[in-house]
Design a protein around this motif. Structure first.
Motif, PDB file in Angstrom:
ATOM      1  N   UNK A 268       0.861  -1.189   0.000  1.00  0.00           N
ATOM      2  CA  UNK A 268       0.000   0.000   0.000  1.00  0.00           C
ATOM      3  C   UNK A 268       0.896   1.237   0.000  1.00  0.00           C
ATOM      4  N   UNK A 269       1.138   1.761  -1.171  1.00  0.00           N
ATOM      5  CA  UNK A 269       2.064   2.887  -1.326  1.00  0.00           C
ATOM      6  C   UNK A 269       1.323   4.062  -1.949  1.00  0.00           C
ATOM      7  N   UNK A 270       1.519   5.236  -1.379  1.00  0.00           N
ATOM      8  CA  UNK A 270       0.923   6.462  -1.895  1.00  0.00           C
ATOM      9  C   UNK A 270       1.946   7.197  -2.756  1.00  0.00           C
ATOM     10  N   UNK A 271       1.550   7.517  -3.994  1.00  0.00           N
ATOM     11  CA  UNK A 271       2.427   8.229  -4.914  1.00  0.00           C
ATOM     12  C   UNK A 271       1.934   9.664  -5.082  1.00  0.00           C
ATOM     13  N   UNK A 272       2.862  10.588  -5.251  1.00  0.00           N
ATOM     14  CA  UNK A 272       2.488  11.992  -5.462  1.00  0.00           C
ATOM     15  C   UNK A 272       3.519  12.665  -6.355  1.00  0.00           C
ATOM     16  N   UNK A 287      14.269   9.257 -20.280  1.00  0.00           N
ATOM     17  CA  UNK A 287      13.716   9.759 -19.019  1.00  0.00           C
ATOM     18  C   UNK A 287      12.877   8.685 -18.325  1.00  0.00           C
ATOM     19  N   UNK A 288      12.090   7.951 -19.101  1.00  0.00           N
ATOM     20  CA  UNK A 288      11.306   6.864 -18.513  1.00  0.00           C
ATOM     21  C   UNK A 288      12.219   5.807 -17.900  1.00  0.00           C
ATOM     22  N   UNK A 289      13.306   5.509 -18.582  1.00  0.00           N
ATOM     23  CA  UNK A 289      14.234   4.500 -18.069  1.00  0.00           C
ATOM     24  C   UNK A 289      14.783   4.908 -16.706  1.00  0.00           C
ATOM     25  N   UNK A 290      15.238   6.149 -16.604  1.00  0.00           N
ATOM     26  CA  UNK A 290      15.817   6.610 -15.340  1.00  0.00           C
ATOM     27  C   UNK A 290      14.772   6.660 -14.237  1.00  0.00           C
ATOM     28  N   UNK A 291      13.627   7.305 -14.530  1.00  0.00           N
ATOM     29  CA  UNK A 291      12.604   7.478 -13.489  1.00  0.00           C
ATOM     30  C   UNK A 291      11.978   6.157 -13.080  1.00  0.00           C
ATOM     31  N   UNK A 292      11.758   5.255 -14.036  1.00  0.00           N
ATOM     32  CA  UNK A 292      11.200   3.958 -13.674  1.00  0.00           C
ATOM     33  C   UNK A 292      12.151   3.179 -12.777  1.00  0.00           C
ATOM     34  N   UNK A 293      13.448   3.257 -13.061  1.00  0.00           N
ATOM     35  CA  UNK A 293      14.421   2.597 -12.190  1.00  0.00           C
ATOM     36  C   UNK A 293      14.359   3.154 -10.773  1.00  0.00           C
ATOM     37  N   UNK A 294      14.350   4.473 -10.660  1.00  0.00           N
ATOM     38  CA  UNK A 294      14.364   5.088  -9.330  1.00  0.00           C
ATOM     39  C   UNK A 294      13.069   4.799  -8.563  1.00  0.00           C
ATOM     40  N   UNK A 295      11.923   4.949  -9.231  1.00  0.00           N
ATOM     41  CA  UNK A 295      10.649   4.779  -8.533  1.00  0.00           C
ATOM     42  C   UNK A 295      10.403   3.311  -8.196  1.00  0.00           C
ATOM     43  N   UNK A 296      10.718   2.406  -9.122  1.00  0.00           N
ATOM     44  CA  UNK A 296      10.513   0.981  -8.816  1.00  0.00           C
ATOM     45  C   UNK A 296      11.463   0.521  -7.719  1.00  0.00           C
ATOM     46  N   UNK A 297      12.670   1.078  -7.668  1.00  0.00           N
ATOM     47  CA  UNK A 297      13.562   0.779  -6.544  1.00  0.00           C
ATOM     48  C   UNK A 297      12.949   1.220  -5.222  1.00  0.00           C
ATOM     49  N   UNK A 298      12.316   2.395  -5.237  1.00  0.00           N
ATOM     50  CA  UNK A 298      11.658   2.885  -4.025  1.00  0.00           C
ATOM     51  C   UNK A 298      10.524   1.959  -3.616  1.00  0.00           C
ATOM     52  N   UNK A 299       9.769   1.476  -4.598  1.00  0.00           N
ATOM     53  CA  UNK A 299       8.681   0.536  -4.304  1.00  0.00           C
ATOM     54  C   UNK A 299       9.233  -0.727  -3.659  1.00  0.00           C
ATOM     55  N   UNK A 300      10.331  -1.235  -4.190  1.00  0.00           N
ATOM     56  CA  UNK A 300      10.914  -2.463  -3.645  1.00  0.00           C
ATOM     57  C   UNK A 300      11.506  -2.247  -2.259  1.00  0.00           C
ATOM     58  N   UNK A 301      11.975  -1.030  -2.002  1.00  0.00           N
ATOM     59  CA  UNK A 301      12.591  -0.758  -0.693  1.00  0.00           C
ATOM     60  C   UNK A 301      11.542  -0.694   0.411  1.00  0.00           C
ATOM     61  N   UNK A 302      10.355  -0.220   0.103  1.00  0.00           N
ATOM     62  CA  UNK A 302       9.285  -0.110   1.102  1.00  0.00           C
ATOM     63  C   UNK A 302       8.741  -1.500   1.401  1.00  0.00           C
ATOM     64  N   UNK A 303       8.610  -1.822   2.664  1.00  0.00           N
ATOM     65  CA  UNK A 303       8.222  -3.182   3.032  1.00  0.00           C
ATOM     66  C   UNK A 303       6.732  -3.432   2.813  1.00  0.00           C
ATOM     67  N   UNK A 304       5.868  -2.634   3.403  1.00  0.00           N
ATOM     68  CA  UNK A 304       4.425  -2.860   3.262  1.00  0.00           C
ATOM     69  C   UNK A 304       3.668  -1.583   2.927  1.00  0.00           C
ATOM     70  N   UNK A 305       3.844  -0.557   3.762  1.00  0.00           N
ATOM     71  CA  UNK A 305       3.148   0.712   3.566  1.00  0.00           C
ATOM     72  C   UNK A 305       4.174   1.840   3.463  1.00  0.00           C
ATOM     73  N   UNK A 306       3.839   2.825   2.667  1.00  0.00           N
ATOM     74  CA  UNK A 306       4.765   3.942   2.554  1.00  0.00           C
ATOM     75  C   UNK A 306       4.329   4.960   1.533  1.00  0.00           C
TER      76      UNK A 306
END
Length: 417
Positions: A268-272, A287-306
């Protein structure tokens, strides 16, 4: 018809009025009744003046009570919520007949009060009742025929839509199978490519067959991607043309893709997104390549909620995009290594390590654009990556060579740092 040999008359025109009263449900009944009464009286006066039988004032006096029928019918229909009764045809027909009879009675009462005389008798009541029943059930019949046709049209439209959706679903299932095959193949290619890179760096002998195998796998993946793209284009019904795209829309695309990725991962992740930038670019894929890497890494780093936040701003001659998450952060020992090829802290369910080239790839793309990618801050509860690229490069047309050298990276977790 003039059943009482007087200006009082009955006709099927009243049935049209009742049908309009039911059909135009967005208008208040009294508005429809008053408007219809005014039009009917005006039309009858116009006919009398046209034939020269009576003067305008005399004709108006004779026909003015007719408006009482329409206004009284509309008022009573509003009181008993006549429109709601149309779902039960018999009940609506009986109620409509009763309202018609009473509305005729109101008109006769007005005429009687204005000096007209009528032979009140059982015959008069029978005539009014018969006309009320005839007109009411005529309206109910026409209304139900119209509704039946409407429902059939809706049923046909829904049937066609269901068939189309079934075809789309079948097509998507087929494309998903090919996509899963391509994902597995690309994962193997990534590992083989990194192994090849490691052997070359270490100066170890490399069999030419390895490079040929990679080329064959890449060719097969390309063919699969072409087939998937063609299939999706056919399902969507249009070809997707790439042109200049605003930065805000590009960030929205990244957020939408990673919302689905987070949902698929059970998080359960809130994006803004925050940024007021009037800038569009052709550099969509890098740009999509860079941003998708960064954002998907953030998704993987968050355990459950964030929460994950994208911020964009213009600073000097460059575009600055920051990606912040409230995950556990990167340990101090790992910060110096995160951009090194092959470094990873992620393992799949079978214990296989990730290839660890996601951030390396993102950094290389940033440098190819004349910008840079850096880790600004990382601690428990806050990790911030900053991506900077010159606006002059964003306004340039993207070349095919750059597209081929740096293809877009989807938000997949298996091969990202």
């Amino acid at each position: 018809m003039n059943p009482f040999d007087s200006p009082f008359r009955v006709s099927l025109g009243s049935a049209v009025f009742v049908l309009g009263l039911v059909a135009f449900s967005s208008l208040p009944p009294l508005v429809i009744g008053a408007s219809t009464g005014a039009v009917v009286v005006g039309f009858r006066v116009f006919l009398d003046v046209l034939t020269g039988e009576t003067s305008t004032s005399e004709s108006l006096w004779i026909h003015l009570p007719a408006a009482g029928y329409y206004i009284s019918f509309a008022a009573m229909a509003a009181m008993v919520h006549f429109r709601r009764q149309m779902a039960a045809p018999i009940r609506a027909g009986v109620m409509g007949a009763a309202l018609d009879f009473l509305a005729n009675g109101c008109e006769l009462a007005i005429r009687y009060g204005m000096g007209e005389s009528f032979p009140f008798s059982g015959h008069m009541l029978v005539v009014l009742s018969l006309f009320a029943i005839l007109r009411s059930f005529c309206v109910i019949g026409v209304y139900n025929m119209w509704m039946t046709k409407h429902v059939r049209s809706l049923a046909e439209a829904r049937k066609e839509e269901l068939e189309r959706l079934m075809m789309v679903n079948s097509g998507l299932y087929e494309e998903m199978v090919y996509l899963q095959k391509s994902m597995a193949l690309m994962e193997d290619m990534t590992r083989q490519s990194y192994d090849l890179y490691s052997r070359l760096v270490e100066g170890k002998p490399v069999e030419p067959r390895i490079a040929l195998d990679l080329a064959e796998h890449i060719h097969e993946t390309k063919k699969d991607m072409q087939r998937i793209f063609a299939g999706l284009s056919k399902l969507i019904g249009r070809q997707s043309g790439r042109g200049r795209i605003p930065i805000a829309e590009l960030c929205a695309m990244v957020i939408r893709a990673n919302e689905k990725y987070a949902s698929l991962s059970g998080k359960a992740i809130t994006f803004s997104y925050h940024g007021q930038i009037d800038l569009a670019t052709d550099q969509l894929y890098p740009l999509l390549s860079v941003l998708n890497n960064l954002v998907s890494n953030a998704v993987e780093a968050i355990r459950k909620n964030g929460a994950v936040e994208l911020r964009a701003r213009l600073e000097g001659n460059g575009l600055v995009i920051e990606v912040e998450d409230d995950g556990p952060g990167i340990s101090a020992d790992d910060i110096a290594w995160i951009f090194q090829p092959g470094f990873t802290t992620k393992y799949d369910r079978r214990g296989n390590p990730s290839t660890g080239i996601g951030l390396t790839h993102a950094r290389d793309i940033s440098q190819a654009l004349g910008g840079h990618l850096q880790l600004v801050k990382s601690e428990p509860g806050q990790t911030v990556f900053r991506f900077v690229v010159p606006t002059s490069r964003l306004l340039e047309a993207q070349t095919d060579a750059f597209q081929n050298e740096h293809p877009p990276v989807p938000p997949q977790g298996a091969h990202l740092v």
